[in-house]
Each structure stands twice: as structure tokens, then as C-alpha cells.
Design a protein around this motif. Structure first.
Motif, short mmCIF file in Angstrom:
data_model
loop_
_atom_site.label_atom_id
_atom_site.label_comp_id
_atom_site.label_asym_id
_atom_site.label_seq_id
_atom_site.Cartn_x
_atom_site.Cartn_y
_atom_site.Cartn_z
N PRO A 189 0.80 -1.23 0.00
CA PRO A 189 0.00 0.00 0.00
C PRO A 189 0.83 1.28 0.00
O PRO A 189 0.34 2.34 -0.38
CB PRO A 189 -0.82 -0.11 1.29
CG PRO A 189 -0.03 -1.04 2.16
CD PRO A 189 0.62 -2.01 1.23
N ASP A 190 2.09 1.20 0.40
CA ASP A 190 2.93 2.40 0.50
C ASP A 190 3.73 2.68 -0.76
O ASP A 190 4.42 3.70 -0.84
CB ASP A 190 3.89 2.26 1.69
CG ASP A 190 3.16 2.15 3.02
OD1 ASP A 190 2.12 2.82 3.17
OD2 ASP A 190 3.62 1.39 3.89
N PHE A 191 3.64 1.79 -1.75
CA PHE A 191 4.40 2.02 -2.98
C PHE A 191 3.78 3.19 -3.75
O PHE A 191 2.57 3.23 -3.97
CB PHE A 191 4.39 0.77 -3.85
CG PHE A 191 5.23 0.91 -5.10
CD1 PHE A 191 6.60 0.77 -5.03
CD2 PHE A 191 4.65 1.20 -6.32
CE1 PHE A 191 7.38 0.92 -6.16
CE2 PHE A 191 5.42 1.35 -7.46
CZ PHE A 191 6.79 1.21 -7.38
N ASP A 192 4.60 4.14 -4.18
CA ASP A 192 4.04 5.34 -4.82
C ASP A 192 4.58 5.61 -6.22
O ASP A 192 4.36 6.69 -6.79
CB ASP A 192 4.28 6.58 -3.94
CG ASP A 192 5.76 6.86 -3.69
OD1 ASP A 192 6.62 6.11 -4.23
OD2 ASP A 192 6.06 7.83 -2.97
N SER B 205 0.10 0.77 -9.70
CA SER B 205 -1.24 0.79 -9.11
C SER B 205 -1.73 -0.62 -8.79
O SER B 205 -2.48 -0.82 -7.84
CB SER B 205 -2.23 1.47 -10.06
OG SER B 205 -1.97 2.85 -10.13
N ALA B 206 -1.28 -1.60 -9.58
CA ALA B 206 -1.70 -2.98 -9.34
C ALA B 206 -1.10 -3.52 -8.04
O ALA B 206 -1.59 -4.51 -7.50
CB ALA B 206 -1.29 -3.86 -10.51
N VAL B 207 -0.06 -2.85 -7.55
CA VAL B 207 0.61 -3.28 -6.32
C VAL B 207 0.00 -2.60 -5.09
O VAL B 207 -0.14 -3.21 -4.03
CB VAL B 207 2.12 -2.98 -6.42
CG1 VAL B 207 2.83 -3.28 -5.11
CG2 VAL B 207 2.74 -3.76 -7.55
N ARG B 208 -0.36 -1.33 -5.25
CA ARG B 208 -0.82 -0.58 -4.07
C ARG B 208 -2.34 -0.56 -3.90
O ARG B 208 -2.84 -0.13 -2.86
CB ARG B 208 -0.30 0.85 -4.10
CG ARG B 208 -0.75 1.68 -5.27
CD ARG B 208 -0.26 3.13 -5.18
NE ARG B 208 -0.39 3.79 -6.46
CZ ARG B 208 0.61 3.90 -7.33
NH1 ARG B 208 1.78 3.38 -7.06
NH2 ARG B 208 0.41 4.50 -8.48
N GLU B 209 -3.08 -1.04 -4.91
CA GLU B 209 -4.54 -1.04 -4.81
C GLU B 209 -5.06 -2.38 -4.32
O GLU B 209 -4.37 -3.39 -4.39
CB GLU B 209 -5.15 -0.72 -6.18
CG GLU B 209 -4.85 0.68 -6.67
CD GLU B 209 -5.40 0.95 -8.06
OE1 GLU B 209 -5.38 2.11 -8.48
OE2 GLU B 209 -5.87 -0.01 -8.72
N SER B 210 -6.28 -2.38 -3.85
CA SER B 210 -6.95 -3.63 -3.49
C SER B 210 -8.36 -3.62 -4.07
O SER B 210 -8.94 -2.56 -4.29
CB SER B 210 -7.00 -3.83 -1.98
OG SER B 210 -7.72 -2.78 -1.36
N ALA B 211 -8.88 -4.80 -4.32
CA ALA B 211 -10.22 -4.92 -4.90
C ALA B 211 -11.27 -4.88 -3.80
O ALA B 211 -11.04 -5.34 -2.68
CB ALA B 211 -10.33 -6.21 -5.69
N ARG B 212 -12.44 -4.38 -4.15
CA ARG B 212 -13.58 -4.41 -3.23
C ARG B 212 -14.31 -5.73 -3.43
O ARG B 212 -14.79 -6.03 -4.52
CB ARG B 212 -14.50 -3.22 -3.52
CG ARG B 212 -15.66 -3.08 -2.55
CD ARG B 212 -16.32 -1.71 -2.69
NE ARG B 212 -17.51 -1.60 -1.86
CZ ARG B 212 -18.75 -1.76 -2.31
NH1 ARG B 212 -18.96 -2.02 -3.59
NH2 ARG B 212 -19.78 -1.64 -1.50
N LEU B 213 -14.39 -6.51 -2.38
CA LEU B 213 -14.99 -7.85 -2.44
C LEU B 213 -16.37 -7.80 -1.79
O LEU B 213 -16.49 -7.49 -0.61
CB LEU B 213 -14.10 -8.86 -1.73
CG LEU B 213 -12.65 -8.93 -2.23
CD1 LEU B 213 -11.80 -9.81 -1.32
CD2 LEU B 213 -12.60 -9.43 -3.67
N THR B 214 -17.40 -8.14 -2.56
CA THR B 214 -18.77 -7.98 -2.06
C THR B 214 -19.65 -9.21 -2.26
O THR B 214 -20.74 -9.28 -1.71
CB THR B 214 -19.46 -6.79 -2.76
OG1 THR B 214 -19.53 -7.04 -4.17
CG2 THR B 214 -18.70 -5.49 -2.51
N ASN B 215 -19.19 -10.16 -3.06
CA ASN B 215 -20.03 -11.30 -3.45
C ASN B 215 -19.62 -12.54 -2.66
O ASN B 215 -18.59 -13.16 -2.94
CB ASN B 215 -19.89 -11.55 -4.96
CG ASN B 215 -20.84 -12.61 -5.46
OD1 ASN B 215 -21.53 -13.27 -4.69
ND2 ASN B 215 -20.87 -12.78 -6.78
#
Length: 234
Positions: free
Chosen positions: A111-114, A153-163
Motif C-alpha cells: 500500500p505504501d508504494f508510490d 497501481s496494481a501493487v498498491r490497490e486492493s479490490a472491493r470484495l462484495t459477493n
């Protein structure tokens, strides 16, 4: 016996080429196989600054749907993050989910990678961070020469899991660079990169001791495991 289609997704710095040996063995066994190069990893000149984790999720979803679901989806290393998001998006299209020396991530990998991109480290540094058992100097040289930086962005982002239907997708973790017990210990310790293993309802582990890149160090054995998971004896 029916043979399910198999979709193969490589981890950091890699394209579809990384799966060539495994894909050939699977096709020889009668499977339809699709291997992906994720957005931003097509070449050194690719635009990585605008690529998001969502783009990777969408690319895998499109590959699954094009392959003719239900499929066996195998994701390696850093592809565990978008792979788990795919099971949240289209769980009905996944007959079996396979994590190859990785897990279903429930948070960002870094999350800290910029930066805009994450280059592959020198091989000497990689040896300090990952298991290279069974890899030849030629394989490592090819890896170094063909590696493409990972979109940041693929390293510092996370997906929203709802299902919650994702929780019932049959799942296998193929443990190579780490043992199955080490993976279970990581789950209990609360590591994000394997967070989904604590909530999934149908998980099995297979130990295949070798490098973090078993598609090169033990391709035949890896292909045999994937083929068995993708074969319906009914």
C-alpha cells in the motif's frame, strides 16, 4: 472424462510466455489453454502509469469468459490479488481456482508504494527474497532479459470484495517456494496476501517443493496437477 478449459495468469514481471512449457503439456493432455499477458506488461514501451488493479481484474474476467466457462483459473504469485477479485466478480464461471505459490489477497500487496512501476530487482536481490531452487542459470537469464516492470497501481490497490458466492469456489493452493504449513501459518498471522484463505469454505493444499516459479523448475509436475484438477471423471 471431460477436460475443462484452463486459464493461466503469470505473476509479477511476466507475460503469457512464462507458461509455455506448462501450456504445451496441458494441450497435449487434451485441455484448451489460454495464457495471459496482463495490461501494462506487453512490453517495455507499454503505458503502465494508467494501468490499475481493476484493469487486471477485467482482463482475467474477459479471458475466462472467452475460454468458455466454467474454467480452471490458475494464478501465480502477484496475480493472486486480481485472481481473487475475479472469483468475486464471476464466481459461477470458475469451476476450480488454483493459487500457484500465492494466495487470495484481501488487501493491497504494497500500500505504501508510490511509483508508476515496480521493476524486477537484480537476480542477486531476488535470490535473497524468493526461493530459486531448481532454476537453471539459463532460465534466470531469460527471466532477467524478458522481465517487464509491474504497474505500480496494481501493487498498491486492493479490490472491493462484495459477493459471498466467491467463498464457495473450490480452491487449491499449490505450495512451492513455501510449504503448506508456512502458508497456513501466514493465514493465522493475518497476512493480506493470503487473507482469503481464512474465509474460503473449500480449500485444499498441495506441496510441490521447488522454486517460486514452478512453471520453469517443475513444469511437468505442475501441469499434471492442473490437468487433474481440470478433469471431470463423471
Amino acid at each position: 472424462m471431460s477436460k475443462m478449459p484452463i486459464v493461466l495468469v503469470p505473476g509479477f514481471w511476466l507475460g503469457a510466455w512464462a507458461w509455455d512449457d506448462v501450456a504445451e503439456s496441458l494441450r497435449d493432455a487434451g485441455h484448451e489453454v489460454s495464457a495471459l499477458t496482463l495490461p501494462g506488461l506487453e512490453g517495455h514501451d507499454s503505458d503502465r502509469g494508467s494501468v490499475t488493479l481493476g484493469h487486471h481484474v477485467e482482463a482475467i474476467c474477459e479471458a475466462v469468459e472467452s475460454a468458455g466457462p466454467p474454467v480452471v483459473l490458475a494464478v501465480h504469485s502477484g496475480a493472486g490479488a486480481p485472481g481473487y477479485a475475479v472469483t468475486d466478480r464471476i464466481p459461477e464461471a470458475i469451476a476450480h481456482m488454483v493459487y500457484v505459490d500465492t494466495g487470495p489477497a484481501t488487501g493491497p500487496l504494497d500500500p505504501d508504494f508510490d511509483g508508476d512501476e515496480v521493476p524486477m530487482p537484480p537476480l542477486s536481490d531476488l535470490a535473497d527474497e524468493e526461493n530459486l531452487d531448481g532454476l537453471t542459470p539459463e532460465q534466470l537469464g531469460t527471466f532477467r532479459d524478458r522481465a517487464i516492470p509491474q504497474p505500480g497501481s496494481a501493487v498498491r490497490e486492493s479490490a472491493r470484495l462484495t459477493n459471498d458466492d466467491r467463498l464457495d469456489v473450490p480452491t487449491t493452493v499449490i505450495c512451492t517456494g513455501f510449504t503448506s504449513q508456512e502458508y497456513k501459518d501466514a493465514v493465522e498471522a493475518g497476512y493480506n496476501f493470503v487473507g482469503g484463505l481464512k474465509e474460503l469454505r473449500n480449500v485444499s493444499y498441495i506441496d510441490l517443493p521447488t522454486s517460486h516459479w514452478p512453471m520453469w523448475s517443475r513444469p511437468d509436475e505442475l501441469a499434471a496437477i492442473l490437468s487433474e484438477l481440470a478433469t471431470d471423471d463423471a
